[in-house]
Design a protein around this motif. Structure first.
Motif: not given
Length: 331
Positions: A58, A62, A189, A193-194, A197, A292, A319
């Motif tokens: 993550a 980013i 993104l 990301l969900y 992760l 998020l 992160a």
């Protein structure tokens, strides 16, 4: 000062030119990479990375996006197949060691269907690509490379770009034909990301139909801005005038809303405070949800920039520290 996200953008290693039957060509040589995050998860029975590895990924994504946006580049096609995993210790191998480790290249002769010679316009043989199986559950120090810039654009110089993002990850402004900005990458993104992760997509539909996806957006995030709510031609097939589900709508088999908060617990990291892998008592789940939710604000102008995301609570406390631990181990 060198931007930390530059590391996650593919390097141009070399270039060369050659003259062929279709005139003069420039060939660009990039760094080798392993499989995609999507392929890595598919090679694992539970689809997930170890928790600290997922946090690190993550952070890397980013940081990489922050570097692109700092250079006014909108990627425009962020999804799991465009995130490749860097090969560990590959640069130190010579040709003999590569063949010993991965096997020699597998070649197949080319022939024309009519039996005529293939030359001079086709090669005599093709070489199968080398496939690295990198199961996500075995990767404790994954490093990502953000690839595929075929549809990227300079944000400040492109008036009405066309997004090529898969519909499941596309931002709502694309559905309603509104201007595309750097904020489109932020939404995409957030959706990605969900999945990185956890072990499942955020928006769950049986068909990638735009109306189904919009219905899922409302299911997870609530009602969109009034201009979009009214402009959605097929809204009446999903929702009553008051915004509640139409109970007999056949494509939606969940009459109750499953908001983002519930889906945070559905990531398969544990469904109770006691069993959850997240640092729930320390506030990690709340911080991740806040990040998020901000990334997936319906209004593009309300989404944080990639630079602001770097300073978010989730990045600062969970992160980025995970990436720093990984960097120290590898160094």
């Amino acid at each position: 000062m060198k931007h930390p996200g530059r590391r996650f953008i593919p390097r141009l290693v070399d270039q060369f030119f050659f003259d062929g039957p279709n005139e003069h060509h420039r060939c660009l040589v990039g760094e080798p990479a392993g499989c995609s995050i999507a392929h890595s998860q598919e090679n694992n029975t539970n689809y997930m990375f170890p928790l600290d590895a997922a946090r690190s990924l993550a952070a890397q994504l980013i940081m990489g996006l922050s570097y692109l946006h700092a250079n006014d580049i909108c990627h425009g096609d962020l999804h799991l197949h465009n995130f490749l995993l860097r090969l560990p210790n590959f640069d130190s191998l010579n040709s003999t060691q590569i063949y010993e480790r991965f096997g020699k290249p597998f070649e197949i002769p080319i022939r024309r269907m009519d039996g005529k010679p293939t030359t001079p316009h086709a090669p005599l043989r093709v070489t199968h690509p080398l496939v690295w199986n990198m199961p996500s559950n075995e990767l404790h120090s994954p490093e990502v490379i953000i690839t595929d810039y075929g549809t990227s654009f300079i944000a400040s110089q492109t008036a009405s770009p066309t997004l090529h993002t898969p519909a499941l990850y596309a931002p709502p402004e694309d559905f309603f034909k509104e201007p595309i900005t750097l904020a489109a990458d932020i939404w995409t993104l957030g959706v990605v990301l969900y999945e990185v992760l956890g072990e499942r997509p955020l928006f769950e539909t049986f068909a990638w139909d735009p109306d189904d996806i919009l219905g899922e957006m409302v299911n997870v995030l609530g009602q969109p801005p009034e201009r979009w709510w009214k402009a959605w031609a097929n809204r009446h097939e999903f929702f009553n005038p008051d915004g509640s589900w139409i109970s007999d709508f056949r494509r939606i088999n969940t009459p109750e809303f499953r908001r983002l908060r519930q889906r945070m617990w559905d990531m398969d990291r544990g469904e109770t405070i006691e069993s959850c892998e997240w640092d729930v008592k320390g506030g990690e789940l709340n911080a991740l949800e806040d990040m998020l939710r901000a990334m997936m604000s319906f209004e593009p102008g309300e989404r944080p920039s990639a630079e602001q995301l770097l300073a978010s609570e989730y990045m600062a406390k969970w992160a980025l520290p995970a990436w720093e631990r990984q960097w120290k181990r590898e160094s």
